[in-house]
Write a protein that holds these residues in place. Structure first.
Motif, PDB file in Angstrom:
ATOM      1  N   VAL B  22       0.796  -1.274   0.072  1.00 28.13           N
ATOM      2  CA  VAL B  22       0.114  -0.156  -0.156  1.00 28.13           C
ATOM      3  C   VAL B  22       0.840   1.249   0.060  1.00 28.13           C
ATOM      4  O   VAL B  22       0.684   2.085  -0.725  1.00 28.13           O
ATOM      5  CB  VAL B  22      -1.116   0.038   1.047  1.00 28.13           C
ATOM      6  CG1 VAL B  22      -1.670   1.265   1.559  1.00 28.13           C
ATOM      7  CG2 VAL B  22      -1.995  -1.154   1.190  1.00 28.13           C
ATOM      8  N   GLU B  23       1.743   1.233   0.858  1.00 24.65           N
ATOM      9  CA  GLU B  23       2.826   2.489   1.142  1.00 24.65           C
ATOM     10  C   GLU B  23       3.460   2.724  -0.188  1.00 24.65           C
ATOM     11  O   GLU B  23       3.752   3.805  -0.500  1.00 24.65           O
ATOM     12  CB  GLU B  23       3.755   2.112   2.330  1.00 24.65           C
ATOM     13  CG  GLU B  23       4.463   3.245   2.632  1.00 24.65           C
ATOM     14  CD  GLU B  23       3.996   4.458   3.042  1.00 24.65           C
ATOM     15  OE1 GLU B  23       2.613   4.376   3.629  1.00 24.65           O
ATOM     16  OE2 GLU B  23       4.488   5.615   3.129  1.00 24.65           O
ATOM     17  N   GLN B  24       4.315   1.707  -0.797  1.00 21.64           N
ATOM     18  CA  GLN B  24       5.167   1.667  -1.746  1.00 21.64           C
ATOM     19  C   GLN B  24       4.397   1.743  -3.303  1.00 21.64           C
ATOM     20  O   GLN B  24       5.187   2.348  -4.062  1.00 21.64           O
ATOM     21  CB  GLN B  24       6.310   0.691  -1.588  1.00 21.64           C
ATOM     22  CG  GLN B  24       7.187   0.984  -0.625  1.00 21.64           C
ATOM     23  CD  GLN B  24       7.933  -0.273  -0.005  1.00 21.64           C
ATOM     24  OE1 GLN B  24       8.241  -1.155  -0.869  1.00 21.64           O
ATOM     25  NE2 GLN B  24       8.281  -0.139   1.349  1.00 21.64           N
ATOM     26  N   ARG B  25       3.613   1.035  -3.269  1.00 24.48           N
ATOM     27  CA  ARG B  25       3.071   0.801  -4.957  1.00 24.48           C
ATOM     28  C   ARG B  25       1.464   1.269  -4.962  1.00 24.48           C
ATOM     29  O   ARG B  25       1.233   1.585  -6.014  1.00 24.48           O
ATOM     30  CB  ARG B  25       2.939  -0.775  -5.198  1.00 24.48           C
ATOM     31  CG  ARG B  25       4.621  -0.880  -5.402  1.00 24.48           C
ATOM     32  CD  ARG B  25       4.555  -2.479  -6.235  1.00 24.48           C
ATOM     33  NE  ARG B  25       4.992  -3.336  -5.259  1.00 24.48           N
ATOM     34  CZ  ARG B  25       5.003  -4.721  -5.538  1.00 24.48           C
ATOM     35  NH1 ARG B  25       4.794  -5.204  -6.547  1.00 24.48           N
ATOM     36  NH2 ARG B  25       5.494  -5.696  -4.618  1.00 24.48           N
ATOM     37  N   GLY B  26       0.697   1.313  -3.744  1.00 23.22           N
ATOM     38  CA  GLY B  26      -0.465   1.958  -3.987  1.00 23.22           C
ATOM     39  C   GLY B  26      -1.713   0.696  -3.990  1.00 23.22           C
ATOM     40  O   GLY B  26      -1.196  -0.570  -4.301  1.00 23.22           O
ATOM     41  N   VAL B  27      -2.751   1.064  -3.525  1.00 19.63           N
ATOM     42  CA  VAL B  27      -4.024   0.117  -3.416  1.00 19.63           C
ATOM     43  C   VAL B  27      -4.200  -0.654  -4.681  1.00 19.63           C
ATOM     44  O   VAL B  27      -4.947  -1.544  -4.630  1.00 19.63           O
ATOM     45  CB  VAL B  27      -4.956   0.631  -2.547  1.00 19.63           C
ATOM     46  CG1 VAL B  27      -4.849   0.849  -1.051  1.00 19.63           C
ATOM     47  CG2 VAL B  27      -5.495   2.012  -3.129  1.00 19.63           C
ATOM     48  N   THR B  28      -4.099   0.136  -5.784  1.00 19.79           N
ATOM     49  CA  THR B  28      -4.383  -0.338  -6.960  1.00 19.79           C
ATOM     50  C   THR B  28      -3.646  -1.729  -7.281  1.00 19.79           C
ATOM     51  O   THR B  28      -4.251  -2.644  -8.084  1.00 19.79           O
ATOM     52  CB  THR B  28      -4.493   0.379  -8.170  1.00 19.79           C
ATOM     53  OG1 THR B  28      -3.204   1.063  -8.035  1.00 19.79           O
ATOM     54  CG2 THR B  28      -5.582   1.325  -8.164  1.00 19.79           C
ATOM     55  N   ARG B 108      -4.203   5.361   4.184  1.00 20.92           N
ATOM     56  CA  ARG B 108      -4.154   4.897   2.977  1.00 20.92           C
ATOM     57  C   ARG B 108      -5.085   3.920   3.011  1.00 20.92           C
ATOM     58  O   ARG B 108      -5.932   3.463   2.064  1.00 20.92           O
ATOM     59  CB  ARG B 108      -3.095   4.853   2.161  1.00 20.92           C
ATOM     60  CG  ARG B 108      -2.188   6.347   1.907  1.00 20.92           C
ATOM     61  CD  ARG B 108      -0.760   6.075   1.307  1.00 20.92           C
ATOM     62  NE  ARG B 108      -0.355   7.376   1.257  1.00 20.92           N
ATOM     63  CZ  ARG B 108       0.955   7.331   0.657  1.00 20.92           C
ATOM     64  NH1 ARG B 108       1.772   6.710   0.386  1.00 20.92           N
ATOM     65  NH2 ARG B 108       1.310   8.749   0.796  1.00 20.92           N
ATOM     66  N   THR B 111      -8.658   4.342   3.824  1.00 19.28           N
ATOM     67  CA  THR B 111      -9.419   4.980   2.760  1.00 19.28           C
ATOM     68  C   THR B 111      -9.798   4.025   1.625  1.00 19.28           C
ATOM     69  O   THR B 111     -10.892   3.964   1.051  1.00 19.28           O
ATOM     70  CB  THR B 111      -8.310   6.296   1.889  1.00 19.28           C
ATOM     71  OG1 THR B 111      -8.188   7.047   2.862  1.00 19.28           O
ATOM     72  CG2 THR B 111      -9.257   6.904   0.865  1.00 19.28           C
ATOM     73  N   ALA B 112      -8.877   3.358   1.100  1.00 16.04           N
ATOM     74  CA  ALA B 112      -9.136   1.822   0.222  1.00 16.04           C
ATOM     75  C   ALA B 112     -10.078   1.265   0.725  1.00 16.04           C
ATOM     76  O   ALA B 112     -11.109   0.767  -0.067  1.00 16.04           O
ATOM     77  CB  ALA B 112      -7.608   1.381  -0.193  1.00 16.04           C
ATOM     78  N   PRO B 172      -6.223  14.594   2.317  1.00 11.41           N
ATOM     79  CA  PRO B 172      -6.006  14.878   0.935  1.00 11.41           C
ATOM     80  C   PRO B 172      -5.072  16.127   0.997  1.00 11.41           C
ATOM     81  O   PRO B 172      -4.157  16.216   0.004  1.00 11.41           O
ATOM     82  CB  PRO B 172      -7.185  15.142   0.117  1.00 11.41           C
ATOM     83  CG  PRO B 172      -8.299  14.725   1.056  1.00 11.41           C
ATOM     84  CD  PRO B 172      -7.890  14.360   2.549  1.00 11.41           C
ATOM     85  N   GLU B 175      -1.755  14.885   1.923  1.00 10.98           N
ATOM     86  CA  GLU B 175      -1.085  14.016   0.805  1.00 10.98           C
ATOM     87  C   GLU B 175      -0.847  14.437  -0.452  1.00 10.98           C
ATOM     88  O   GLU B 175       0.149  14.106  -1.031  1.00 10.98           O
ATOM     89  CB  GLU B 175      -2.429  12.686   0.755  1.00 10.98           C
ATOM     90  CG  GLU B 175      -2.453  11.877   1.873  1.00 10.98           C
ATOM     91  CD  GLU B 175      -1.392  10.677   1.855  1.00 10.98           C
ATOM     92  OE1 GLU B 175      -0.203  10.740   1.493  1.00 10.98           O
ATOM     93  OE2 GLU B 175      -1.771   9.613   2.377  1.00 10.98           O
ATOM     94  N   LEU B 176      -1.573  15.546  -0.667  1.00  8.46           N
ATOM     95  CA  LEU B 176      -1.295  16.368  -2.250  1.00  8.46           C
ATOM     96  C   LEU B 176      -0.284  17.542  -1.949  1.00  8.46           C
ATOM     97  O   LEU B 176      -0.164  18.277  -2.557  1.00  8.46           O
ATOM     98  CB  LEU B 176      -2.316  16.593  -2.730  1.00  8.46           C
ATOM     99  CG  LEU B 176      -3.250  15.445  -3.283  1.00  8.46           C
ATOM    100  CD1 LEU B 176      -4.642  15.750  -4.080  1.00  8.46           C
ATOM    101  CD2 LEU B 176      -2.593  14.575  -4.260  1.00  8.46           C
ATOM    102  N   ASN B 177       0.346  17.531  -0.774  1.00  6.34           N
ATOM    103  CA  ASN B 177       1.236  18.585  -0.225  1.00  6.34           C
ATOM    104  C   ASN B 177       0.587  20.068  -0.550  1.00  6.34           C
ATOM    105  O   ASN B 177       1.296  20.947  -1.019  1.00  6.34           O
ATOM    106  CB  ASN B 177       2.538  18.505  -1.212  1.00  6.34           C
ATOM    107  CG  ASN B 177       3.011  17.185  -0.918  1.00  6.34           C
ATOM    108  OD1 ASN B 177       3.354  16.416  -1.923  1.00  6.34           O
ATOM    109  ND2 ASN B 177       3.479  17.022   0.395  1.00  6.34           N
TER     110      ASN B 177
END
Lengths: 203, 203
Positions: B22-28, B108, B111-112, B172, B175-177
């Motif tokens: 989840v952290e490095q590649r994402g929930v997809t 994260r 959220t997923a 958000p 996360e989106l700075n």
């Protein structure tokens, strides 16, 4: 029909198909293949418009933002020529929460989009740009409301803006039926009451 | 080592592998196959522990909640025997925002998980149960703070609780700075200042 318009319409029809997938099946099923199927076109035709899932998602996100702005604008028209900033903020916040079908689709897509942004630099830039612009609009509204005496002059516009946008954090509570939509509205109204406390010039 | 403990430890190791994905590649990218690879076991071995992606995600979510509770408990220990409710709430909120690696992974995943819950009844029930329980803990804290005179008696505990949980809506922006972590903390502190305004008994 000019080719430009046709192209735009086709892309919008695809964006709507994408919305239906998000709404009915969830973002984990959001692939080019599934969207092509939902839009009733071939994968090849879809790829003519969007080279990648990310490109498709970016367009759908932009389209969703436009639709949200349009709904806010339509709501504002009903508020007359000089709407009170409290009403403008309330309307904006309500369109950002999953309280009706269109807003729900946008909200879910936007959540998926932020997750996607964390691992894709281009999406991150676009999402960051969009949210920064939206945040700036709200902050300008807050600054005007302070200048016009609707909000107390001692308030910090930047932090008040962040607190207003934070109200979208009611989303999971609504989506999981932990609270009712009316509870979310009560929270928004209480927050707005405090923001405009003692400076609200409405009759 | 008793078999029960071994089983539990193996599941936790898998949950940690899931976090890293989840952290490095994402929930997809969160599939049984990818998690098995990350955990250094075969797909068959992973399926011995989790029959489906959903079962794996459910366990990881429970594990993440436990870890968050543990971090909050550790933070509370530092606050002494009778921590001020404002400090307890501040600590809890800070652990719910993506302000450090562990909290970020949990945020994260959560959220997923909510997105997944919208299209899976079992996940919806579990997620709803978890959030309802978490919400109840915060509301109890608010009610005690009112009873103990830390928060004004006129405040509505349910709505104040919803507004506190809404502060996770800063996620958000962080996360989106779009805002800095210190801006998020300033917003939380301002909100807590107002909640405890005039009734804060701290020196």
């Amino acid at each position: 029909m000019p080719k430009q318009v046709d192209h735009r319409e086709r892309r919008e029809a695809i964006a709507r198909a994408l919305w239906r997938v998000v709404e009915q099946r969830g973002v984990t099923h959001l692939t080019l293949r599934v969207v092509a199927q939902e839009a009733g076109i071939s994968l090849g035709q879809l790829q003519h418009y969007f080279a990648s899932r990310t490109a498709m998602l970016s367009f759908a996100m932009d389209f969703a933002s436009e639709r949200t702005s349009l709904r806010v604008a339509q709501g504002l028209e009903k508020l007359g020529d000089h709407p009170h900033p409290r009403d403008v903020l309330r309307l904006t916040l309500m369109e950002m929460l999953p309280l009706h079908a269109d807003a729900r689709a946008t909200s879910r897509m936007s959540t998926a989009y932020v997750l996607e942004a964390l691992h894709d630099e281009a999406v991150h830039e676009q999402a960051r740009h969009g949210l920064t612009r939206g945040r700036a609009l709200v902050e300008r509204l807050v600054r005007h409301a302070i200048a016009d005496g609707h909000i107390a002059p001692g308030r910090d516009p930047a932090t008040e803006t962040n607190l207003l946008l934070a109200l979208t954090g009611l989303t999971p509570l609504i989506e999981l039926n932990v609270i009712e939509p009316r509870d979310a509205l009560a929270a928004i109204d209480l927050h707005l009451d405090r923001l405009f406390d003692g400076n609200d010039r409405r009759a």
